[in-house]
Design a protein around this motif. Structure first.
Motif, PDB file in Angstrom:
ATOM      1  N   LEU A 172       4.346  14.780   3.739  1.00 23.74           N
ATOM      2  CA  LEU A 172       3.473  13.711   3.253  1.00 23.74           C
ATOM      3  C   LEU A 172       3.288  13.750   1.738  1.00 23.74           C
ATOM      4  O   LEU A 172       3.193  12.709   1.093  1.00 23.74           O
ATOM      5  CB  LEU A 172       2.109  13.804   3.944  1.00 23.74           C
ATOM      6  CG  LEU A 172       2.085  13.412   5.424  1.00 23.74           C
ATOM      7  CD1 LEU A 172       0.795  13.870   6.080  1.00 23.74           C
ATOM      8  CD2 LEU A 172       2.240  11.908   5.581  1.00 23.74           C
ATOM      9  N   GLU A 173       3.235  14.941   1.172  1.00 18.92           N
ATOM     10  CA  GLU A 173       2.934  15.054  -0.261  1.00 18.92           C
ATOM     11  C   GLU A 173       4.156  14.753  -1.122  1.00 18.92           C
ATOM     12  O   GLU A 173       4.051  14.069  -2.133  1.00 18.92           O
ATOM     13  CB  GLU A 173       2.399  16.445  -0.582  1.00 18.92           C
ATOM     14  CG  GLU A 173       1.875  16.566  -1.998  1.00 18.92           C
ATOM     15  CD  GLU A 173       1.035  17.812  -2.202  1.00 18.92           C
ATOM     16  OE1 GLU A 173       0.711  18.468  -1.207  1.00 18.92           O
ATOM     17  OE2 GLU A 173       0.715  18.103  -3.357  1.00 18.92           O
ATOM     18  N   ARG A 174       5.328  15.216  -0.722  1.00 13.14           N
ATOM     19  CA  ARG A 174       6.546  14.974  -1.490  1.00 13.14           C
ATOM     20  C   ARG A 174       7.700  14.749  -0.519  1.00 13.14           C
ATOM     21  O   ARG A 174       7.989  15.599   0.322  1.00 13.14           O
ATOM     22  CB  ARG A 174       6.846  16.153  -2.416  1.00 13.14           C
ATOM     23  CG  ARG A 174       8.043  15.917  -3.329  1.00 13.14           C
ATOM     24  CD  ARG A 174       8.197  17.021  -4.353  1.00 13.14           C
ATOM     25  NE  ARG A 174       7.077  17.052  -5.285  1.00 13.14           N
ATOM     26  CZ  ARG A 174       6.957  17.933  -6.260  1.00 13.14           C
ATOM     27  NH1 ARG A 174       7.880  18.860  -6.443  1.00 13.14           N
ATOM     28  NH2 ARG A 174       5.911  17.905  -7.069  1.00 13.14           N
ATOM     29  N   GLU A 175       8.334  13.595  -0.625  1.00 14.51           N
ATOM     30  CA  GLU A 175       9.401  13.185   0.291  1.00 14.51           C
ATOM     31  C   GLU A 175      10.526  14.211   0.317  1.00 14.51           C
ATOM     32  O   GLU A 175      11.055  14.613  -0.713  1.00 14.51           O
ATOM     33  CB  GLU A 175       9.948  11.814  -0.130  1.00 14.51           C
ATOM     34  CG  GLU A 175      11.010  11.271   0.793  1.00 14.51           C
ATOM     35  CD  GLU A 175      10.481  10.926   2.168  1.00 14.51           C
ATOM     36  OE1 GLU A 175      11.271  10.969   3.123  1.00 14.51           O
ATOM     37  OE2 GLU A 175       9.268  10.629   2.284  1.00 14.51           O
ATOM     38  N   GLY A 176      10.863  14.660   1.538  1.00 12.61           N
ATOM     39  CA  GLY A 176      11.976  15.577   1.725  1.00 12.61           C
ATOM     40  C   GLY A 176      11.624  17.046   1.588  1.00 12.61           C
ATOM     41  O   GLY A 176      12.438  17.907   1.919  1.00 12.61           O
ATOM     42  N   GLN A 177      10.404  17.367   1.122  1.00 13.28           N
ATOM     43  CA  GLN A 177       9.974  18.765   0.979  1.00 13.28           C
ATOM     44  C   GLN A 177       8.921  19.065   2.046  1.00 13.28           C
ATOM     45  O   GLN A 177       7.736  18.817   1.853  1.00 13.28           O
ATOM     46  CB  GLN A 177       9.433  19.026  -0.427  1.00 13.28           C
ATOM     47  CG  GLN A 177      10.496  18.891  -1.500  1.00 13.28           C
ATOM     48  CD  GLN A 177      10.027  19.399  -2.855  1.00 13.28           C
ATOM     49  OE1 GLN A 177       8.986  20.049  -2.961  1.00 13.28           O
ATOM     50  NE2 GLN A 177      10.784  19.092  -3.898  1.00 13.28           N
ATOM     51  N   ILE A 215       0.852  -1.192   0.000  1.00 11.16           N
ATOM     52  CA  ILE A 215       0.000   0.000   0.000  1.00 11.16           C
ATOM     53  C   ILE A 215       0.883   1.235   0.000  1.00 11.16           C
ATOM     54  O   ILE A 215       1.863   1.313   0.747  1.00 11.16           O
ATOM     55  CB  ILE A 215      -0.919  -0.002   1.240  1.00 11.16           C
ATOM     56  CG1 ILE A 215      -1.861  -1.219   1.184  1.00 11.16           C
ATOM     57  CG2 ILE A 215      -1.719   1.292   1.328  1.00 11.16           C
ATOM     58  CD1 ILE A 215      -2.712  -1.401   2.409  1.00 11.16           C
ATOM     59  N   GLY A 216       0.592   2.193  -0.846  1.00 13.85           N
ATOM     60  CA  GLY A 216       1.375   3.420  -0.916  1.00 13.85           C
ATOM     61  C   GLY A 216       1.074   4.359   0.243  1.00 13.85           C
ATOM     62  O   GLY A 216       0.243   4.076   1.111  1.00 13.85           O
ATOM     63  N   LYS A 217       1.793   5.465   0.237  1.00 15.54           N
ATOM     64  CA  LYS A 217       1.591   6.453   1.299  1.00 15.54           C
ATOM     65  C   LYS A 217       0.182   7.055   1.222  1.00 15.54           C
ATOM     66  O   LYS A 217      -0.380   7.206   0.146  1.00 15.54           O
ATOM     67  CB  LYS A 217       2.612   7.585   1.162  1.00 15.54           C
ATOM     68  CG  LYS A 217       4.015   7.203   1.564  1.00 15.54           C
ATOM     69  CD  LYS A 217       4.900   8.442   1.544  1.00 15.54           C
ATOM     70  CE  LYS A 217       6.292   8.117   2.004  1.00 15.54           C
ATOM     71  NZ  LYS A 217       7.140   9.324   2.017  1.00 15.54           N
TER      72      LYS A 217
END
Length: 265
Positions: free
Chosen positions: A202-207, A76-78
């Motif tokens: 949560l929306e974009r890893e590391g940002q 399952i994805g994030k």
């Protein structure tokens, strides 16, 4: 009749002729059998297998194979970010009219006005008392524009977001040093070690962004060596009692801080 050799060592003429004839006959006999062959022998056993030859040129592209069986279902994805607040629903149908009330009594207005005046005085005193309760007993902290409240219920990050939004607020977003210092002092003096705040990637890893989707351009207060997320599971942020930030897993449960914008009078 034998002929003997003379004492001088010369071979007699007749014997020499005889020897020549015999030699000539032998040569003729030899020549007659020069081209004769014997019988074929039996077929021998197969020899050992030879070495592999050179690899040939690549052949033409084969025909496309049949479609294979479907693989196992992936992980399952994030979980995606929380959506925007929905539109206001349609107005419901009017309710059933209530029953007829009892007849009123004659108003003794003078006496009631006096009671109302006393109530106004009591309300003013209660407001002052409530402000004291907010700041000291209940532990609410204030700035000129906002007030903050630590919710002492252990919830995961998404539950914390929902809890604050239902009550008209958001997870606290310390966007400057003053707000961060106020929250850190609030957490430390409340005796807590860590609380969720409104920062995540949560929306974009590391940002990392605040919960209102504004990026961390002007201010952040990460603990030394943070954020560090080698396995990609730490997408939410907690504030420690020192005021430093640390990325952590969103499914963990802890207390959290809501912020509420003060209504302009």
């Amino acid at each position: 009749m034998k002929t003997r050799a003379s004492s001088s060592g010369h071979i007699p003429r007749l014997w020499r002729y005889s020897k020549k004839v015999d030699s000539h006959s032998f040569l003729l006999l030899n020549r007659e059998h020069e081209h004769d062959h014997g019988d074929d022998g039996e077929k021998g056993d197969p020899g050992e297998e030879g070495k592999l030859g050179k690899v040939g040129r690549m052949g033409p592209k084969g025909v496309k194979g049949e479609l294979g069986d479907a693989g196992d279902q992936g992980n399952i994805g994030k979980t995606g970010p929380i959506g925007k607040k929905g539109d206001k629903g349609e107005k419901g149908l009017p309710g059933i009219p209530g029953g007829k009330g009892k007849a009123g009594t004659v108003c003794d207005c003078g006496r009631y006005r006096k009671v109302v005046g006393q109530l106004d005085i009591s309300v003013a005193r209660l407001k002052a008392s409530m402000k004291f309760v907010k700041n000291v007993i209940a532990g609410i902290r204030e700035t000129e524009e906002k007030f903050y409240y630590i919710v002492q219920e252990e919830k995961n990050y998404r539950e914390s977001l929902t809890h604050c939004r239902i009550r008209g607020g958001m997870l606290a977003m310390p966007k400057d040093e003053a707000a961060n210092t106020l929250l850190a002092d609030y957490v430390a003096k409340s005796g807590f070690f860590r609380v969720f705040i409104g920062v995540n990637d949560l929306e974009r890893e590391g940002q990392y962004v605040f919960t209102d989707n504004t990026p961390l351009r002007n201010y952040s207060n990460w603990k030394e060596g943070e954020p560090s997320d080698p396995y990609g599971h730490e997408d939410c942020v907690e504030m420690l009692s020192s005021g430093r930030w640390n990325d952590t897993e969103c499914h963990l449960t802890m207390y959290f801080v809501c912020e509420f914008i003060k209504k302009k009078k």
